[in-house]
Design a protein around this motif. Structure first.
Motif, PDB file in Angstrom:
ATOM      1  N   THR A 277       0.818  -1.196   0.000  1.00 32.68           N
ATOM      2  CA  THR A 277       0.000   0.000   0.000  1.00 32.68           C
ATOM      3  C   THR A 277       0.858   1.254   0.000  1.00 32.68           C
ATOM      4  N   GLU A 278       0.334   2.315  -0.590  1.00 34.37           N
ATOM      5  CA  GLU A 278       1.086   3.560  -0.681  1.00 34.37           C
ATOM      6  C   GLU A 278       1.412   4.143   0.687  1.00 34.37           C
ATOM      7  N   ARG A 279       0.587   3.861   1.695  1.00 30.72           N
ATOM      8  CA  ARG A 279       0.854   4.382   3.030  1.00 30.72           C
ATOM      9  C   ARG A 279       1.857   3.526   3.783  1.00 30.72           C
ATOM     10  N   GLY A 280       2.385   2.515   3.122  1.00 34.63           N
ATOM     11  CA  GLY A 280       3.419   1.689   3.730  1.00 34.63           C
ATOM     12  C   GLY A 280       4.710   2.437   3.957  1.00 34.63           C
ATOM     13  N   ASN A 281       4.838   3.613   3.318  1.00 36.39           N
ATOM     14  CA  ASN A 281       6.026   4.437   3.502  1.00 36.39           C
ATOM     15  C   ASN A 281       5.778   5.625   4.423  1.00 36.39           C
ATOM     16  N   ARG A 282       4.666   5.599   5.161  1.00 36.42           N
ATOM     17  CA  ARG A 282       4.364   6.655   6.118  1.00 36.42           C
ATOM     18  C   ARG A 282       4.680   6.135   7.517  1.00 36.42           C
ATOM     19  N   SER A 283       5.695   6.713   8.156  1.00 35.82           N
ATOM     20  CA  SER A 283       6.121   6.214   9.463  1.00 35.82           C
ATOM     21  C   SER A 283       5.082   6.452  10.541  1.00 35.82           C
ATOM     22  N   ASP A 284       4.177   7.426  10.341  1.00 39.48           N
ATOM     23  CA  ASP A 284       3.141   7.670  11.347  1.00 39.48           C
ATOM     24  C   ASP A 284       2.168   6.509  11.437  1.00 39.48           C
ATOM     25  N   ASP A 285       2.023   5.740  10.348  1.00 36.11           N
ATOM     26  CA  ASP A 285       1.115   4.599  10.358  1.00 36.11           C
ATOM     27  C   ASP A 285       1.765   3.351  10.953  1.00 36.11           C
ATOM     28  N   LYS A 286       3.069   3.429  11.264  1.00 41.32           N
ATOM     29  CA  LYS A 286       3.785   2.270  11.786  1.00 41.32           C
ATOM     30  C   LYS A 286       3.937   2.307  13.302  1.00 41.32           C
ATOM     31  N   ARG A 287       3.333   3.313  13.924  1.00 39.13           N
ATOM     32  CA  ARG A 287       3.499   3.437  15.377  1.00 39.13           C
ATOM     33  C   ARG A 287       2.759   2.337  16.133  1.00 39.13           C
ATOM     34  N   SER A 288       1.678   1.845  15.540  1.00 39.33           N
ATOM     35  CA  SER A 288       0.943   0.730  16.140  1.00 39.33           C
ATOM     36  C   SER A 288       0.068   0.123  15.060  1.00 39.33           C
ATOM     37  N   GLU A 289      -0.516  -1.027  15.351  1.00 38.47           N
ATOM     38  CA  GLU A 289      -1.393  -1.695  14.393  1.00 38.47           C
ATOM     39  C   GLU A 289      -2.644  -0.868  14.102  1.00 38.47           C
TER      40      GLU A 289
END
Length: 301
Positions: A277-289
């Motif tokens: 997904t394009e948001r796979g490169n957004r670190s803000d989305d990786k803070r938690s599930e």
């Protein structure tokens, strides 16, 4: 591009234009949430087509983190001038100065979450009853739960388990004083649809989407661009890579991908082979599930 796919894009365009006209019919003071990214640009283009030959009846609302790509701000200002529409800017820095929010600390600090308070304050200040966004269901699992008309309570919060049913093309925009809606006209579009539509309509987009050389560091499994706002660590290695961005946001958390795609046609071909997904490169989305859903419950885009 096949005749079938052209018809498919026409169908998506027609659906989105119908939603935009429904927003204008049902609400008193709607705005387009404009980030300068491809999705909000497509929404603005659709609004232009929906109400032609009149001007777009919506103001554009941008939440300025103060940590933007300079290219994004220039593109925004040029577009507003070209369209002759009103621009409303909510400033995160102002929210910080007023003590409404506190600046994050540390190497992964971002102003992304701080946008929530600024956005809700701007919606209240300008009596906005519907904010039109470019969210798509294929982006992230939390956005897959959205309706076309998404209700927000008087605290600006979203309850994914208590949304109104949408039967066929019937949308219910009734709300009490203080409540508002978010509307998502391109909910059924995919990233591939967006790029095919940009190509077909010859829509101008920021140069950040095209491959170009930039100083970056590798962090959170993405190439993060060097900027005055990025906190470098001793272990960070600054390199020059030819990258492009699939999605645009706060410069400190928007990661790029290595790419040679420097035209819309090449981007469309590249996206067709993507499995992430394009948001796979957004670190803000990786803070938690549940990072995105948590922010959306609080009033995020």
């Amino acid at each position: 591009m096949s005749k079938y796919y052209l018809n498919y894009l026409d169908e998506l365009e027609s659906e989105a234009i119908f939603v935009l006209r429904e927003v204008w019919a049902q609400f008193e003071n709607p705005v387009i949430l404009f980030s300068g990214g491809k999705d909000s640009i497509v929404i603005t283009h659709l609004a232009k087509k929906a109400f032609y030959p009149a001007k777009i009846p919506f103001a554009l609302m941008h939440v300025d983190t103060g940590h933007n790509f300079p290219e994004t701000i220039k593109f925004r200002d040029d577009l507003v001038k070209d369209l002759g529409v009103k621009l409303i800017v909510g400033c995160v820095q102002k929210s910080i100065d007023q003590g409404r929010v506190a600046e994050e600390k540390g190497k992964n600090a971002t102003r992304n979450t701080l946008q929530i308070t600024t956005l809700l304050d701007a919606i209240e200040e300008h009596n906005v009853d519907c904010a039109i966004g470019g969210g798509r269901r294929d982006e992230e699992k939390a956005r897959a739960k959205e309706r076309f008309f998404s209700h927000r309570d008087d605290f600006g919060q979203w309850d994914p388990k208590n949304q109104r049913p949408e039967l066929w093309n019937l949308f219910n925009g009734n709300h009490f004083q203080g409540e508002h809606f978010r509307a998502f006209p391109i909910s059924n579009w995919t990233e591939m649809d967006v790029w095919n539509y940009v190509q077909r309509e010859k829509i101008e987009i920021p140069t950040l989407y095209f491959a170009h050389e930039r100083k970056v560091i590798w962090r959170n499994e993405s190439w993060i661009p060097i900027s005055e706002y990025l906190q470098l660590q001793e272990t960070d290695e600054v390199v020059v890579k030819k990258i492009r961005f699939r999605t645009l946001g706060d410069i400190t958390i928007t990661g790029g991908i290595e790419s040679e795609a420097d035209t819309v046609e090449k981007i469309a071909m590249e996206v067709s082979a993507m499995r992430k997904t394009e948001r796979g490169n957004r670190s803000d989305d990786k803070r938690s599930e549940t990072a995105m859903e948590d922010r959306k419950r609080q009033g995020y885009f």
